[in-house]
Design a protein around this motif. Structure first.
Motif, PDB file in Angstrom:
ATOM      1  N   TYR A 121      -4.452 -15.060 -67.403  1.00 41.25           N
ATOM      2  CA  TYR A 121      -3.562 -15.733 -68.362  1.00 41.25           C
ATOM      3  C   TYR A 121      -2.102 -15.399 -68.068  1.00 41.25           C
ATOM      4  CZ  TYR A 121      -0.813 -16.066 -72.657  1.00 41.25           C
ATOM      5  OH  TYR A 121       0.184 -16.305 -73.568  1.00 41.25           O
ATOM      6  N   ILE A 122      -1.811 -14.111 -67.857  1.00 39.80           N
ATOM      7  CA  ILE A 122      -0.438 -13.698 -67.549  1.00 39.80           C
ATOM      8  C   ILE A 122       0.001 -14.276 -66.211  1.00 39.80           C
ATOM      9  CG2 ILE A 122       1.090 -11.732 -67.103  1.00 39.80           C
ATOM     10  CD1 ILE A 122       0.274 -11.998 -70.015  1.00 39.80           C
ATOM     11  N   SER A 123      -0.898 -14.258 -65.224  1.00 39.38           N
ATOM     12  CA  SER A 123      -0.560 -14.742 -63.888  1.00 39.38           C
ATOM     13  C   SER A 123      -0.230 -16.231 -63.879  1.00 39.38           C
ATOM     14  CB  SER A 123      -1.724 -14.475 -62.932  1.00 39.38           C
ATOM     15  OG  SER A 123      -1.486 -15.022 -61.657  1.00 39.38           O
ATOM     16  N   ILE A 124      -0.965 -17.022 -64.636  1.00 39.68           N
ATOM     17  CA  ILE A 124      -0.804 -18.476 -64.614  1.00 39.68           C
ATOM     18  C   ILE A 124       0.210 -18.963 -65.642  1.00 39.68           C
ATOM     19  CG2 ILE A 124      -2.018 -20.663 -64.983  1.00 39.68           C
ATOM     20  CD1 ILE A 124      -4.539 -19.249 -63.868  1.00 39.68           C
ATOM     21  N   CYS A 125       0.176 -18.365 -66.824  1.00 46.37           N
ATOM     22  CA  CYS A 125       1.045 -18.847 -67.910  1.00 46.37           C
ATOM     23  C   CYS A 125       2.412 -18.163 -67.937  1.00 46.37           C
ATOM     24  CB  CYS A 125       0.345 -18.651 -69.256  1.00 46.37           C
ATOM     25  SG  CYS A 125      -1.222 -19.536 -69.390  1.00 46.37           S
ATOM     26  N   HIS A 126       2.499 -16.928 -67.404  1.00 50.01           N
ATOM     27  CA  HIS A 126       3.777 -16.201 -67.378  1.00 50.01           C
ATOM     28  C   HIS A 126       3.979 -15.572 -65.997  1.00 50.01           C
ATOM     29  CE1 HIS A 126       4.053 -16.640 -71.759  1.00 50.01           C
ATOM     30  NE2 HIS A 126       2.786 -16.276 -71.811  1.00 50.01           N
ATOM     31  N   PRO A 127       4.058 -16.395 -64.956  1.00 45.64           N
ATOM     32  CA  PRO A 127       4.116 -15.865 -63.583  1.00 45.64           C
ATOM     33  C   PRO A 127       5.350 -15.005 -63.300  1.00 45.64           C
ATOM     34  CG  PRO A 127       4.598 -18.219 -63.621  1.00 45.64           C
ATOM     35  CD  PRO A 127       4.116 -17.872 -64.989  1.00 45.64           C
ATOM     36  N   PHE A 128       6.480 -15.315 -63.904  1.00 46.61           N
ATOM     37  CA  PHE A 128       7.700 -14.565 -63.620  1.00 46.61           C
ATOM     38  C   PHE A 128       7.699 -13.175 -64.270  1.00 46.61           C
ATOM     39  CE2 PHE A 128       8.955 -19.111 -63.456  1.00 46.61           C
ATOM     40  CZ  PHE A 128       9.281 -19.167 -62.105  1.00 46.61           C
ATOM     41  N   SER A 129       6.871 -12.989 -65.290  1.00 40.45           N
ATOM     42  CA  SER A 129       6.785 -11.681 -65.952  1.00 40.45           C
ATOM     43  C   SER A 129       5.552 -10.897 -65.512  1.00 40.45           C
ATOM     44  CB  SER A 129       6.743 -11.877 -67.474  1.00 40.45           C
ATOM     45  OG  SER A 129       7.835 -12.631 -67.922  1.00 40.45           O
ATOM     46  N   TYR A 130       4.771 -11.472 -64.597  1.00 37.91           N
ATOM     47  CA  TYR A 130       3.476 -10.883 -64.228  1.00 37.91           C
ATOM     48  C   TYR A 130       3.619  -9.455 -63.693  1.00 37.91           C
ATOM     49  CZ  TYR A 130      -1.046 -10.213 -61.983  1.00 37.91           C
ATOM     50  OH  TYR A 130      -2.260  -9.712 -61.596  1.00 37.91           O
ATOM     51  N   ASN A 131       4.521  -9.253 -62.747  1.00 42.06           N
ATOM     52  CA  ASN A 131       4.652  -7.929 -62.123  1.00 42.06           C
ATOM     53  C   ASN A 131       5.133  -6.865 -63.102  1.00 42.06           C
ATOM     54  OD1 ASN A 131       3.826  -8.814 -59.582  1.00 42.06           O
ATOM     55  ND2 ASN A 131       5.899  -9.477 -59.023  1.00 42.06           N
ATOM     56  N   VAL A 132       5.830  -7.291 -64.141  1.00 42.86           N
ATOM     57  CA  VAL A 132       6.299  -6.342 -65.163  1.00 42.86           C
ATOM     58  C   VAL A 132       5.174  -6.003 -66.138  1.00 42.86           C
ATOM     59  CG1 VAL A 132       7.940  -5.973 -67.043  1.00 42.86           C
ATOM     60  CG2 VAL A 132       8.658  -7.195 -64.968  1.00 42.86           C
ATOM     61  N   ILE A 133       4.453  -7.036 -66.585  1.00 40.84           N
ATOM     62  CA  ILE A 133       3.398  -6.835 -67.590  1.00 40.84           C
ATOM     63  C   ILE A 133       2.155  -6.193 -66.982  1.00 40.84           C
ATOM     64  CG2 ILE A 133       1.868  -8.005 -69.234  1.00 40.84           C
ATOM     65  CD1 ILE A 133       4.008 -10.177 -69.523  1.00 40.84           C
ATOM     66  N   MET A 134       1.742  -6.675 -65.802  1.00 46.19           N
ATOM     67  CA  MET A 134       0.495  -6.200 -65.189  1.00 46.19           C
ATOM     68  C   MET A 134       0.776  -5.343 -63.960  1.00 46.19           C
ATOM     69  SD  MET A 134      -1.904  -7.347 -67.118  1.00 46.19           S
ATOM     70  CE  MET A 134      -3.366  -7.076 -66.125  1.00 46.19           C
ATOM     71  N   ASN A 135       1.506  -4.243 -64.153  1.00 44.80           N
ATOM     72  CA  ASN A 135       1.695  -3.311 -63.046  1.00 44.80           C
ATOM     73  C   ASN A 135       0.495  -2.373 -62.930  1.00 44.80           C
ATOM     74  OD1 ASN A 135       2.110  -1.083 -64.924  1.00 44.80           O
ATOM     75  ND2 ASN A 135       4.147  -1.958 -65.290  1.00 44.80           N
ATOM     76  N   THR A 136       0.422  -1.614 -61.858  1.00 48.71           N
ATOM     77  CA  THR A 136      -0.742  -0.772 -61.571  1.00 48.71           C
ATOM     78  C   THR A 136      -1.016   0.245 -62.670  1.00 48.71           C
ATOM     79  OG1 THR A 136      -0.303  -0.995 -59.188  1.00 48.71           O
ATOM     80  CG2 THR A 136      -1.789   0.761 -59.872  1.00 48.71           C
ATOM     81  N   GLU A 137       0.048   0.850 -63.189  1.00 52.24           N
ATOM     82  CA  GLU A 137      -0.119   1.858 -64.238  1.00 52.24           C
ATOM     83  C   GLU A 137      -0.750   1.262 -65.489  1.00 52.24           C
ATOM     84  OE1 GLU A 137       2.611   4.929 -66.932  1.00 52.24           O
ATOM     85  OE2 GLU A 137       3.493   3.876 -65.214  1.00 52.24           O
ATOM     86  N   ARG A 138      -0.285   0.098 -65.899  1.00 51.36           N
ATOM     87  CA  ARG A 138      -0.822  -0.540 -67.104  1.00 51.36           C
ATOM     88  C   ARG A 138      -2.263  -0.995 -66.894  1.00 51.36           C
ATOM     89  NH1 ARG A 138       4.063  -4.136 -69.848  1.00 51.36           N
ATOM     90  NH2 ARG A 138       5.486  -2.381 -70.194  1.00 51.36           N
ATOM     91  N   VAL A 139      -2.569  -1.432 -65.684  1.00 51.75           N
ATOM     92  CA  VAL A 139      -3.942  -1.845 -65.388  1.00 51.75           C
ATOM     93  C   VAL A 139      -4.883  -0.654 -65.479  1.00 51.75           C
ATOM     94  CG1 VAL A 139      -5.485  -2.701 -63.574  1.00 51.75           C
ATOM     95  CG2 VAL A 139      -3.316  -3.836 -63.984  1.00 51.75           C
TER      96      VAL A 139
END
Length: 308
Positions: A121-139
């Protein structure tokens, strides 16, 4: 057998006497379990070795494969060990341990797929914020929460079983099913029904609702994008949709078997239906993701060529 101190083991009565066929069953089950472990381990190793796959989507997939191995190991070793047993007895601690592993891996499966759906959902709907929201630490934190929540969900739902007093020890199944164990208790309280409802809501209904909401939003966004982006979304989301659909079918099979058709189906079907997810899902995951995702295919090919 009046109280729990006299019950030291349960008897798995559904094995029956299959004679020489037990050798064939043993070989089939053993190789199926081995194939599950090998397929999921290969996928884990590929993701671990190839740095290009050190992305949130593949880290979450790696966690899902770990859960498939855990789920299978909760069933198959005991199943294999009972093939050549005459008494089919399982001591209470081992029975409770199997139940614990199975009912932790169940919620972990649904919540892992919910985490993967959120990632898409983040990757497709919010691609420009993806690397900030879904970084390795948060995953990694998300994966930790999946396992903590699954463990807590099991404890809150079924920990009361450990303190039950049992007036019987015959389980009409090939594994330690919580519903059949509860039926053997000397007194069944309303707490057992409430706990099952709580487990279903927290472990199945909520993550399934989150998965559905994620894909509804993805579908709305895809309708407005280019054909190329639609194709990319379909490629990455299809395996997860199939996995969720298979889980849904498995839950239906389990519910139908124990609530409606117990006396109306053959014993073989009654035994196999509840195990549908434990048989199919652990194999579906690595093959669906392994052969459908281009990056996984490329990494597998590269590793094989390097070894040669």
């Amino acid at each position: 057998m009046g109280n729990s101190s006299e019950i030291v083991s349960f008897v798995l009565a559904a094995y029956g006497n299959v004679g020489a066929l037990k050798y064939m069953y043993f070989v089939i089950i053993f190789f199926w379990y081995l194939l599950i472990c090998v397929a999921n381990t290969v996928l884990i190793v590929v993701i671990r070795v190839d740095r290009r796959l050190h992305e949130p989507m593949y880290i979450l997939l790696c966690n899902l494969c770990v859960n498939e191995i855990n789920c299978s190991t909760s069933l198959y070793p005991l199943l294999l060990s009972q093939m050549f047993s005459y008494s089919h007895e399982v001591i209470l601690p081992w029975c409770f341990l199997q139940m614990c592993c199975m009912y932790i891996s169940g919620p972990a499966e649904f919540w892992s797929l919910a985490a993967m759906a959120y990632d898409r959902y983040i990757s497709i709907c919010h691609p420009f914020s993806y690397n900030v929201i879904m970084n390795t630490e948060r995953v990694c934190i998300l994966i930790l929460l999946v396992w903590i929540f699954s463990f807590v969900s099991f404890l809150l739902s079924f920990s009361f079983i450990f303190g039950l007093r049992f007036c019987g020890n015959i389980i009409d199944n090939v594994y330690c099913d919580h519903q059949l164990i509860i039926r053997l208790s000397c007194s069944v309280s309303i707490h057992s029904s409430i706990s099952i409802i709580f487990f279903v809501i927290m472990s199945i209904f909520i993550p399934f609702s989150l998965i559905s909401a994620s894909y509804v939003k993805i579908l709305r966004v895809c309708r407005k994008t280019s054909t190329e982006n639609k194709q990319k979304a379909v490629t990455t989301c299809t395996p997860q949709i199939i996995s969720v659909s298979n889980l849904f079918v498995g839950c239906i099979c389990y519910s139908i078997d124990f609530r409606f058709l117990v006396a109306q189906v053959p014993d073989e079907v009654r035994i196999i239906l509840p195990m549908y997810l434990l048989i199919c899902q652990p194999m579906l995951t690595p093959f669906m993701y392994g052969f459908n995702l281009p990056k996984i295919r490329q990494s597998c090919t590269m590793l094989l060529l390097k070894r040669k």
